[in-house]
Structures are given as C-alpha cells and as structure tokens.
Design an enzyme around this catalytic site. Structure first.
Site, short mmCIF file in Angstrom:
data_model
loop_
_atom_site.label_atom_id
_atom_site.label_comp_id
_atom_site.label_asym_id
_atom_site.label_seq_id
_atom_site.Cartn_x
_atom_site.Cartn_y
_atom_site.Cartn_z
N ARG A 107 0.79 -1.15 -0.16
CA ARG A 107 0.17 -0.03 -0.05
C ARG A 107 1.07 1.32 -0.03
O ARG A 107 1.89 1.41 0.87
CB ARG A 107 -0.81 0.19 1.40
N HIS A 134 -7.69 0.83 -6.18
CA HIS A 134 -7.70 0.18 -5.14
C HIS A 134 -8.53 -1.29 -5.39
O HIS A 134 -9.83 -1.41 -5.00
CB HIS A 134 -8.54 0.97 -3.94
N GLN A 137 -10.43 -3.42 -2.66
CA GLN A 137 -11.82 -2.85 -2.25
C GLN A 137 -12.94 -3.22 -3.29
O GLN A 137 -14.07 -3.51 -2.62
CB GLN A 137 -11.39 -1.29 -2.18
N ASP A 230 -16.77 8.62 -1.24
CA ASP A 230 -15.43 8.37 -0.79
C ASP A 230 -14.89 9.78 -0.20
O ASP A 230 -15.63 10.74 -0.48
CB ASP A 230 -14.52 7.68 -1.79
N CYS A 271 -16.10 3.13 1.03
CA CYS A 271 -15.14 2.20 1.35
C CYS A 271 -14.61 2.21 2.69
O CYS A 271 -13.97 1.35 3.20
CB CYS A 271 -13.83 2.35 0.33
N ARG A 316 -14.07 -7.38 2.87
CA ARG A 316 -12.59 -7.17 2.46
C ARG A 316 -11.79 -8.12 2.87
O ARG A 316 -10.98 -8.84 2.15
CB ARG A 316 -11.79 -5.74 3.42
N1 NVA Z 1 -9.58 7.48 -1.67
C1 NVA Z 1 -9.23 7.03 -0.40
C2 NVA Z 1 -9.67 5.56 -0.06
C3 NVA Z 1 -9.12 5.01 1.09
C4 NVA Z 1 -9.71 3.65 1.51
C5 NVA Z 1 -7.67 7.37 0.14
O1 NVA Z 1 -6.85 6.86 -0.87
O2 NVA Z 1 -7.23 7.83 1.04
N1 CP Z 2 -11.06 0.88 2.63
C1 CP Z 2 -9.71 0.75 3.21
O1 CP Z 2 -9.07 0.52 2.36
O2 CP Z 2 -9.66 1.06 4.58
P1 CP Z 2 -8.33 1.07 5.29
O3 CP Z 2 -7.68 2.53 4.74
O4 CP Z 2 -8.66 1.18 6.75
O5 CP Z 2 -7.28 -0.03 5.05
#
Ligand code: NVA
Ligand code: CP
Length: 334
Positions: A107, A134, A137, A230, A271, A316
């Site tokens: 990540r 992602h 997700q 989101d 998400c 998830r």
């Molecule tokens: N768009 C958000 C998704 C988090 C799961 C981010 O990248 O922070």
């Molecule tokens: N939705 C998601 O990816 O959550 P986290 O950032 O908590 O992993």
C-alpha cells in the site's frame, strides 16, 4: 478452470470477467467456511510480507486475519521502520522480500511502485491501495452488491465525489468488466482520465454496461441500485486542497435527498474511513476551519444506511483471502 496461481493482483484492468467472478466465488466460499468455523489453513508454512507506506485499518487487518486463517505467517512493514525507499530501492527490496516470502502486499503512492515490486519480486504482489487503484476494495464491493442484489449484471452503481482517484477509477473498471452500469457524478474536472474512460467503455461494450460521467445529480441518480462515495481528500494529498474540494464537492454530498432520487431499494456504499460526524480529529479540524459537521455523507444517511457499508468492510477480509489463496495455490475445489 480458472487458474491464477503465480499472478500478481495490481489492478482489475489485468483480470477478465471470469477471473474476477472466480475470486468472488472463492471469497463467498471462504466466507461460508469462516461462518461455519471450518478450518481452511491449507497454506501452512507460507509467509507473506505486508508493506504499508500509508495508514490502514481494514486492509492491514484483512491481510493479517486472512493470512492467519489460511495458515500463513505475516510480517508487517511500516513506512518508518523499514529501509524501503529511503535507503533501499524498490527493486532491491523486491528481490530481498521475494527470497523470504511467498507473496507481498503493498500500500502506498504511485502505481508504478507496486508494478516495479511485482516485476522484481518473483512472487505474487498484491495492491493494497495506490493513488490510482484500490482493486481489493472493489472486489469486496462487488461481493457486497451481489449479496444484496443477487446478481451484478445490469445493476447501476453511482459514484459521487472525487471520481478521478483510486476508488473512482477502480469502481469504473470493476463495473465495466462485470457488466454493471457505472455513473460518476461530480464537477467534470473530477472525472476519471479520458484514456481510462475510453478503455473502460470498450470493456463495457463487451459486458453490456454503460458508463456515464455527469455533473447533473438528478440525471445521474435515476435507476441507481448503489450510491457510493469516498473521502474528498485522499491519503497523501496535500492539506491545501481541502478548501477547493469542500467548495467543489459539497453539492455532491450524499444526503437523504440524494438517496431518495435513487431506486427504492438502493444501498449506500462507502469504502471507509468516512467523515460523517465530528468524532474524528480531521473532522473536528475541518469543522473549526470551515464549519462543516460532515463531509461526503451526512450522519443521517450514514446512520440510516450503514449495514452494507460494514458488510463491505467485512468482505474486505474474505475477498483479500481469495486473492492470496488463488494466486498462491490452485488447490481450491469450489
Ligand atoms: N480514496 C481514499 C480511499 C481510502 C480507502 C484514499 O486513498 O485515501
Ligand atoms: N477501505 C480501506 O482501504 O480502509 P483502510 O484504509 O482502513 O485499509
């Protein structure tokens, strides 16, 4: 028979409808085993590395629980205490971790980083979120929609908010591959990039889906089965974009009125994490600075419609388990 053994999972762009469906079926199978307390630790003796250059609750917990359920060990590498990127290149890191681990989750920031890892690791690499995509997700989201609606093809998913980032992009890809209509409702500069839209329209033509990008909330919500949003500012983006985002995206917040314009049985999806109240540090900071009490969704909607949202979160784990299991072994008889 679908075989994904040895494959990385970097974006849904690389996966066919059949392969994605196989992952959803495998996830549903694991979910059932888990609920019935039936052990499925057939990957005993394997180990996975979990690299997180951005924060996480769900993704990290999902990989760790899923690895444990499959009988595997997992090692969490956080951005501060590993050498990644600062003292050691991604290529060298990939080569080192590939010698010790059977699979690697990443990540972080640019998609090119996870692609670089996959190129040099020699073991499957799984994208746990990049700026652009992602994909794990979206697998969870599709499993959730299937659980609620019974099917995916012909359903309509409407996304409100910043549609040009990881969630908007990945939902558009997932929908176009699986035959769901995808609509993004946002000011046009928040639409996904033209090249990706073009690619998705080709997949959509094959799967029988339609992709619509519109600034018009009323038009976009007609016939919606799922209303998705989101955060307005994603992890890694600079703080100085808040003001502009608030101004641009407040008209696209999910309110009760928005939900009323969707189908009667429409579900609300997110998400997570979500800013729907003032029970978070950032929520309170934004409240002090801009006076907002919620952001992308009202607390009223979140409270009234949150069951599917927490189903998404649970899913998830089941879908991430399916991704690891399928790319590490062919030994699943479903
Ligand atoms: N768009 C958000 C998704 C988090 C799961 C981010 O990248 O922070
Ligand atoms: N939705 C998601 O990816 O959550 P986290 O950032 O908590 O992993």
């Amino acid at each position: 028979m679908v075989s994904l053994k040895g494959r990385s999972f970097l974006t849904l762009k690389d996966y066919t409808k059949e392969e994605i469906t196989y992952l959803l079926d495998l996830a549903a199978y694991f979910k059932k085993l888990k609920k019935e307390h039936i052990l499925h630790d057939r990957l005993k003796g394997r180990n996975v590395a979990l690299i997180f250059e951005k924060n996480s609750t769900r993704t990290r917990a999902s990989f760790e629980v899923a690895a444990a359920d499959l009988g595997m060990g997992s090692t969490y590498l956080d951005p501060k205490s590993s050498q990644i990127g600062k003292k050691e290149s991604i290529e060298d890191t990939a080569k080192v971790l590939g010698r010790m681990f059977d699979g690697i989750e990443y990540r972080g920031f640019g998609q090119e980083i996870v692609e670089n890892l996959a190129e040099h690791a020699g073991v499957p690499v799984w994208n746990g979120l990049t700026n652009e995509y992602h994909p794990t997700q979206v697998l969870a989201d599709m499993l959730t929609i299937r659980e609620y609606m019974g099917d995916l093809k012909g359903r309509t998913l409407v996304y409100l908010g910043d549609a040009k980032y990881n969630m908007g992009n990945s939902l558009m890809i997932g929908c176009s591959k699986l035959g769901l209509n995808f609509r993004a409702i946002a000011p046009s500069r928040y639409f996904p990039e033209e090249e990706l839209v073009h690619q998705c329209r080709e997949w959509a033509a094959e799967s029988g889906a339609e992709i619509v990008l519109t600034e018009d909330i009323n038009e976009g919500l007609k016939g919606a089965d799922a209303v998705y949003t989101d955060v307005w500012v994603s992890m890694g983006e600079p703080d100085d974009v808040w003001e502009e985002r608030i101004e641009d995206l407040t008209p696209y917040r999910v309110t009760m009125d928005v939900m009323k314009r969707a189908n009667e049985n429409a579900i609300f999806m997110h998400c997570l994490p979500s800013f729907h109240d003032l029970d978070t540090e950032i929520g309170r900071e934004i409240n002090l600075k801009f006076g907002l009490t919620c952001m992308e969704v009202t607390d009223e909607v979140f409270k009234a419609y949150n069951k599917p949202v927490f189903d998404q979160a649970e899913n998830r784990m089941h879908t991430i388990k399916a991704v690891m299991a399928a790319t590490l072994s062919d030994d699943w008889n479903i």
